[in-house]
Design a protein around this motif. Sequence first.
Motif, PDB file in Angstrom:
ATOM      1  N   MET A  32     216.690  56.819  -0.250  1.00 59.64           N
ATOM      2  CA  MET A  32     215.408  56.512  -0.052  1.00 59.64           C
ATOM      3  C   MET A  32     215.014  54.989  -0.479  1.00 59.64           C
ATOM      4  N   GLY A  33     214.415  54.339   0.603  1.00 56.96           N
ATOM      5  CA  GLY A  33     214.156  52.926   0.448  1.00 56.96           C
ATOM      6  C   GLY A  33     212.600  53.080  -0.307  1.00 56.96           C
ATOM      7  N   ILE A  34     212.529  51.835  -1.297  1.00 57.24           N
ATOM      8  CA  ILE A  34     211.363  51.797  -1.758  1.00 57.24           C
ATOM      9  C   ILE A  34     211.003  50.434  -2.055  1.00 57.24           C
ATOM     10  N   GLN A  35     209.761  50.146  -2.293  1.00 60.60           N
ATOM     11  CA  GLN A  35     209.475  48.659  -2.358  1.00 60.60           C
ATOM     12  C   GLN A  35     208.336  49.007  -3.837  1.00 60.60           C
ATOM     13  N   VAL A  36     208.810  47.667  -4.926  1.00 63.24           N
ATOM     14  CA  VAL A  36     207.868  47.797  -6.032  1.00 63.24           C
ATOM     15  C   VAL A  36     207.010  46.670  -5.599  1.00 63.24           C
ATOM     16  N   ARG A  37     205.776  46.806  -5.845  1.00 66.14           N
ATOM     17  CA  ARG A  37     204.627  45.777  -5.800  1.00 66.14           C
ATOM     18  C   ARG A  37     204.266  45.487  -7.265  1.00 66.14           C
ATOM     19  N   ILE A  38     203.988  44.243  -7.443  1.00 60.00           N
ATOM     20  CA  ILE A  38     203.566  43.929  -8.752  1.00 60.00           C
ATOM     21  C   ILE A  38     202.134  43.199  -8.592  1.00 60.00           C
ATOM     22  N   ARG A  39     201.228  43.652  -9.633  1.00 59.29           N
ATOM     23  CA  ARG A  39     199.839  42.926  -9.587  1.00 59.29           C
ATOM     24  C   ARG A  39     199.654  42.605 -10.870  1.00 59.29           C
ATOM     25  N   ARG A  40     199.691  41.181 -11.007  1.00 57.54           N
ATOM     26  CA  ARG A  40     199.325  40.964 -12.603  1.00 57.54           C
ATOM     27  C   ARG A  40     197.940  40.872 -12.856  1.00 57.54           C
ATOM     28  N   VAL A  41     197.569  41.162 -14.022  1.00 62.34           N
ATOM     29  CA  VAL A  41     196.225  41.737 -14.423  1.00 62.34           C
ATOM     30  C   VAL A  41     195.504  40.520 -14.909  1.00 62.34           C
ATOM     31  N   GLY A  42     194.162  40.666 -14.591  1.00 65.86           N
ATOM     32  CA  GLY A  42     193.391  39.430 -15.098  1.00 65.86           C
ATOM     33  C   GLY A  42     192.659  39.551 -16.451  1.00 65.86           C
ATOM     34  N   VAL A  43     191.665  38.735 -16.402  1.00 63.92           N
ATOM     35  CA  VAL A  43     190.865  38.920 -17.909  1.00 63.92           C
ATOM     36  C   VAL A  43     190.345  40.020 -17.921  1.00 63.92           C
ATOM     37  N   GLY A  44     190.262  40.426 -19.220  1.00 65.81           N
ATOM     38  CA  GLY A  44     189.408  41.793 -19.761  1.00 65.81           C
ATOM     39  C   GLY A  44     190.686  42.765 -19.811  1.00 65.81           C
ATOM     40  N   ALA A  45     192.148  42.808 -19.459  1.00 66.02           N
ATOM     41  CA  ALA A  45     193.119  43.839 -19.756  1.00 66.02           C
ATOM     42  C   ALA A  45     193.604  43.768 -21.075  1.00 66.02           C
ATOM     43  N   PRO A  46     194.001  45.180 -21.373  1.00 65.48           N
ATOM     44  CA  PRO A  46     194.348  45.323 -22.687  1.00 65.48           C
ATOM     45  C   PRO A  46     195.280  44.448 -23.306  1.00 65.48           C
ATOM     46  N   ALA A  47     195.202  44.101 -24.359  1.00 67.41           N
ATOM     47  CA  ALA A  47     196.230  43.256 -24.903  1.00 67.41           C
ATOM     48  C   ALA A  47     197.656  43.758 -24.928  1.00 67.41           C
ATOM     49  N   GLY A  48     198.611  42.878 -24.497  1.00 67.74           N
ATOM     50  CA  GLY A  48     199.853  43.002 -24.199  1.00 67.74           C
ATOM     51  C   GLY A  48     200.433  43.471 -22.750  1.00 67.74           C
ATOM     52  N   ARG A  83     212.615  52.248 -13.989  1.00 66.94           N
ATOM     53  CA  ARG A  83     212.113  51.284 -15.058  1.00 66.94           C
ATOM     54  C   ARG A  83     212.422  49.791 -14.880  1.00 66.94           C
ATOM     55  N   ASN A  84     213.934  49.935 -14.591  1.00 68.01           N
ATOM     56  CA  ASN A  84     214.819  48.433 -14.347  1.00 68.01           C
ATOM     57  C   ASN A  84     214.342  47.738 -13.344  1.00 68.01           C
ATOM     58  N   GLU A  85     214.074  48.628 -11.762  1.00 67.10           N
ATOM     59  CA  GLU A  85     213.569  47.912 -10.918  1.00 67.10           C
ATOM     60  C   GLU A  85     212.095  47.389 -10.910  1.00 67.10           C
ATOM     61  N   ILE A  86     211.293  47.951 -11.630  1.00 67.65           N
ATOM     62  CA  ILE A  86     209.902  47.576 -11.742  1.00 67.65           C
ATOM     63  C   ILE A  86     209.913  46.139 -12.816  1.00 67.65           C
ATOM     64  N   LEU A  87     210.661  46.026 -13.814  1.00 70.95           N
ATOM     65  CA  LEU A  87     210.985  45.008 -14.652  1.00 70.95           C
ATOM     66  C   LEU A  87     211.674  43.936 -13.711  1.00 70.95           C
ATOM     67  N   GLN A  88     212.611  44.081 -13.033  1.00 66.11           N
ATOM     68  CA  GLN A  88     213.118  43.130 -12.022  1.00 66.11           C
ATOM     69  C   GLN A  88     212.146  42.597 -11.048  1.00 66.11           C
ATOM     70  N   ALA A  89     211.283  43.429 -10.615  1.00 70.46           N
ATOM     71  CA  ALA A  89     210.034  42.884  -9.585  1.00 70.46           C
ATOM     72  C   ALA A  89     209.462  42.129 -10.398  1.00 70.46           C
ATOM     73  N   TYR A  90     208.915  42.515 -11.472  1.00 63.57           N
ATOM     74  CA  TYR A  90     208.105  41.777 -12.558  1.00 63.57           C
ATOM     75  C   TYR A  90     208.842  40.284 -12.830  1.00 63.57           C
ATOM     76  N   ASP A  91     210.126  40.177 -13.289  1.00 60.90           N
ATOM     77  CA  ASP A  91     210.601  39.071 -13.595  1.00 60.90           C
ATOM     78  C   ASP A  91     210.788  38.033 -12.313  1.00 60.90           C
TER      79      ASP A  91
END
Length: 115
Positions: free
Chosen positions: A1-17, A84-92
């Motif tokens: 099954m092919g998947i894509q992981v999309r990352i959206r950086r958070v902006g101002v007002g996001a929880p700490a961390g 979890r690893n795929e999401i971290l790789q997409a973020y990196d």
Amino acid sequence: MGIQVRIRRVGVGAPAGKLADAEVHFGDGVLAGLKLVGFAVWARRDGTGNTVSFPARPFVVHGERRNFALLRAVQDLAAQQPLRNEILQAYDAEALRDPRASRAESPADSQAELN
């Protein structure tokens, strides 16, 4: 099954961390054209890297707040680790693509594809 992981950086007002939100888009099979939302990338409190939280629904029992996991392993908890690893790789990959992007800027999208 092919998947894509999309990352959206958070902006101002996001929880700490909280560094980013993530979505998993399905490319084929019975889930083709659908996406699973609710993943988040967080900076670890001890400063040793990042971690991923999976989609969950909060509920209250006798005044105590709990979370019901929406994506669970059938038997082995280690089954979540590849995703979890795929999401971290997409973020990196997103961080390498635009290292100057900060939490205060508008969200940027990134995609990583799995076959």
